[in-house]
Write a protein that holds these residues in place. Structure first.
Motif, PDB file in Angstrom:
ATOM      1  N   MET B   1      26.572  -7.404  -1.714  1.00 63.12           N
ATOM      2  CA  MET B   1      25.801  -8.617  -1.424  1.00 63.12           C
ATOM      3  C   MET B   1      26.025  -9.603  -2.550  1.00 63.12           C
ATOM      4  SD  MET B   1      23.923  -8.286   1.300  1.00 63.12           S
ATOM      5  CE  MET B   1      22.228  -8.181   1.735  1.00 63.12           C
ATOM      6  N   SER B   2      26.338 -10.841  -2.184  1.00 59.48           N
ATOM      7  CA  SER B   2      26.557 -11.841  -3.249  1.00 59.48           C
ATOM      8  C   SER B   2      25.229 -12.473  -3.654  1.00 59.48           C
ATOM      9  CB  SER B   2      27.525 -12.915  -2.750  1.00 59.48           C
ATOM     10  OG  SER B   2      27.041 -13.421  -1.546  1.00 59.48           O
ATOM     11  N   LYS B   3      25.288 -13.156  -4.753  1.00 58.80           N
ATOM     12  CA  LYS B   3      24.037 -13.658  -5.347  1.00 58.80           C
ATOM     13  C   LYS B   3      23.345 -14.699  -4.499  1.00 58.80           C
ATOM     14  CE  LYS B   3      24.468 -13.295 -10.107  1.00 58.80           C
ATOM     15  NZ  LYS B   3      24.666 -13.837 -11.425  1.00 58.80           N
ATOM     16  N   ASN B   4      24.105 -15.514  -3.722  1.00 62.97           N
ATOM     17  CA  ASN B   4      23.461 -16.684  -3.112  1.00 62.97           C
ATOM     18  C   ASN B   4      22.678 -16.349  -1.838  1.00 62.97           C
ATOM     19  OD1 ASN B   4      25.417 -16.295  -1.230  1.00 62.97           O
ATOM     20  ND2 ASN B   4      26.377 -18.294  -1.467  1.00 62.97           N
ATOM     21  N   ALA B   9      17.130 -22.372   0.631  1.00 62.25           N
ATOM     22  CA  ALA B   9      16.988 -23.827   0.778  1.00 62.25           C
ATOM     23  C   ALA B   9      17.456 -24.303   2.139  1.00 62.25           C
ATOM     24  CB  ALA B   9      17.785 -24.536  -0.308  1.00 62.25           C
ATOM     25  N   PHE B  10      18.305 -23.531   2.824  1.00 61.13           N
ATOM     26  CA  PHE B  10      18.796 -23.956   4.129  1.00 61.13           C
ATOM     27  C   PHE B  10      17.635 -24.092   5.112  1.00 61.13           C
ATOM     28  CE2 PHE B  10      18.281 -20.166   6.678  1.00 61.13           C
ATOM     29  CZ  PHE B  10      18.199 -19.154   5.742  1.00 61.13           C
ATOM     30  N   ARG B  11      16.530 -23.421   4.866  1.00 63.13           N
ATOM     31  CA  ARG B  11      15.396 -23.503   5.775  1.00 63.13           C
ATOM     32  C   ARG B  11      14.748 -24.883   5.767  1.00 63.13           C
ATOM     33  NH1 ARG B  11      13.872 -18.568   7.564  1.00 63.13           N
ATOM     34  NH2 ARG B  11      14.752 -16.809   6.427  1.00 63.13           N
ATOM     35  N   LYS B  12      14.948 -25.625   4.657  1.00 63.56           N
ATOM     36  CA  LYS B  12      14.267 -26.920   4.539  1.00 63.56           C
ATOM     37  C   LYS B  12      15.057 -28.042   5.175  1.00 63.56           C
ATOM     38  CE  LYS B  12      10.823 -25.652   1.700  1.00 63.56           C
ATOM     39  NZ  LYS B  12      11.268 -24.766   0.634  1.00 63.56           N
ATOM     40  N   VAL B  13      16.305 -27.749   5.583  1.00 65.45           N
ATOM     41  CA  VAL B  13      17.143 -28.804   6.150  1.00 65.45           C
ATOM     42  C   VAL B  13      16.601 -29.176   7.527  1.00 65.45           C
ATOM     43  CG1 VAL B  13      19.445 -29.324   7.004  1.00 65.45           C
ATOM     44  CG2 VAL B  13      19.179 -28.035   4.889  1.00 65.45           C
ATOM     45  N   ASP B  14      16.474 -30.488   7.794  1.00 64.82           N
ATOM     46  CA  ASP B  14      15.998 -30.946   9.097  1.00 64.82           C
ATOM     47  C   ASP B  14      17.193 -31.028  10.036  1.00 64.82           C
ATOM     48  OD1 ASP B  14      14.737 -34.155  10.293  1.00 64.82           O
ATOM     49  OD2 ASP B  14      14.742 -32.169  11.222  1.00 64.82           O
ATOM     50  N   VAL B  15      17.393 -30.006  10.864  1.00 67.71           N
ATOM     51  CA  VAL B  15      18.596 -29.984  11.706  1.00 67.71           C
ATOM     52  C   VAL B  15      18.532 -31.037  12.806  1.00 67.71           C
ATOM     53  CG1 VAL B  15      19.354 -27.647  11.309  1.00 67.71           C
ATOM     54  CG2 VAL B  15      17.589 -28.080  12.985  1.00 67.71           C
TER      55      VAL B  15
END
Lengths: 168, 150
Positions: B1-4, B9-15
């Protein structure tokens, strides 16, 4: 002052008749949902320009429309402290029973004393001109009831004070 | 598993803003629309040409401007003109207006209601009544639906 009452109510009636043209519109954001757009306010293209009609600095009506719903907020004249308290209690009494009123909103919009929410479902069930008549009648009666209540409070206070002071 | 994978933060993007059918307010802003000149209006009112002053402010209404300051100034000027006309002169001045100007006038009447001052609302109610008699419900509907706010 009362010379502006009839033109004020007439202007409100005319604006309401224009704004109460509502049609069914399902939510664009959530499928299978139908929400009053004036309350949700997610899509700017569905909202109409909000319009204010004022009789003086204290009394005004705000009419916010949208494609499927209309919100009418009324600011009632409250000249002194006792009228403020009476108004607040009276409006609270009615707003607690908002379900029976059908078109009443449980909380008034910020800056106003009482708000109505009319949706397309209401206009489908009820005559539009009768709904408008109801709102105008409401605005007229509120002022009368408030003055009646104020008189009642004052006379009661006078009588009870008299009785109390008869002892001395 | 990589660190990121911890980064949410992707949850806050208004798609929704990237959707194809997103409504955008008409972007064309006419920076040239500076509204009626105050001096011009003052001179017309001083000469008593109230009807002409009304025509002038309605013709030069900054409907397409994005600058709120310009619109506020124009609204104040129009209010001044509306207050200056006497009750019996109102009908005469309404006769000379075409539909576009009548709609603009109705917009200004409602704008005037938003900032009530001493006696302004009473005068505006008279204007509203007379204008409604001339135009009917249509002008109110156009005020409510027009994107070009005054």
């Amino acid at each position: 002052m009362s010379t502006t009452l009839q033109p004020y109510l007439k202007a409100v009636r005319q604006t309401l008749t224009a704004a109460i043209c509502l049609e069914n519109f399902s939510s664009q954001v959530v499928e299978r949902h139908n929400k009053p757009e004036v309350e949700v306010r997610t899509s700017k293209e569905l909202l109409l320009t909000p319009v204010t009609i004022s009789r003086n600095e204290k009394e005004k009506v705000l009419i916010e429309g949208s494609i499927n719903s209309l919100r009418i907020s009324i600011a009632i004249k409250q000249a002194d402290e006792i009228e403020k308290i009476l108004c607040h209690k009276f409006m609270r009494f009615m707003m607690m029973r908002a379900e029976n009123f059908i078109v009443l909103r449980r909380k008034p919009v910020e800056g106003y004393d009482i708000s109505f929410l009319i949706t397309n479902f209401h206009t489908e069930q009820m005559y539009k001109h009768k709904v408008v008549d109801f709102i105008i009648h409401f605005m007229e009666e509120i002022d009368k009831e408030m003055s009646e209540m104020k008189l009642a409070v004052n006379s009661r206070a006078r009588i009870s004070a008299e009785e109390f002071l008869k002892r001395f | 598993m990589s660190k990121n994978t911890r980064n949410t933060a992707f949850r806050k993007v208004d798609v929704d803003q990237y959707g194809e059918e997103v409504y955008e307010e008409d972007q064309t802003a006419d920076e040239g629309a500076t509204g009626p000149s105050d001096a011009e209006v003052q001179s017309m009112l001083a000469k008593g040409r109230n009807g002409d002053a009304l025509q002038y402010v309605l013709t030069n209404a900054p409907l397409t401007s994005k600058n709120q300051g310009v619109k506020d100034k124009a609204a104040q000027t129009v209010l001044k003109v509306l207050m200056s006309l006497k009750a019996n002169e109102i009908e005469g001045s309404l006769k000379g207006l075409d539909q576009a100007k009548q709609d603009t006038l109705m917009k200004y009447i409602y704008r005037g209601f938003e900032n009530p001052s001493e006696g302004s609302s009473a005068q505006l109610l008279v204007w509203h009544d007379k204008l409604f008699a001339a135009t009917g419900v249509g002008s109110i509907v156009r005020v409510l639906t027009d994107r070009k706010r005054v």
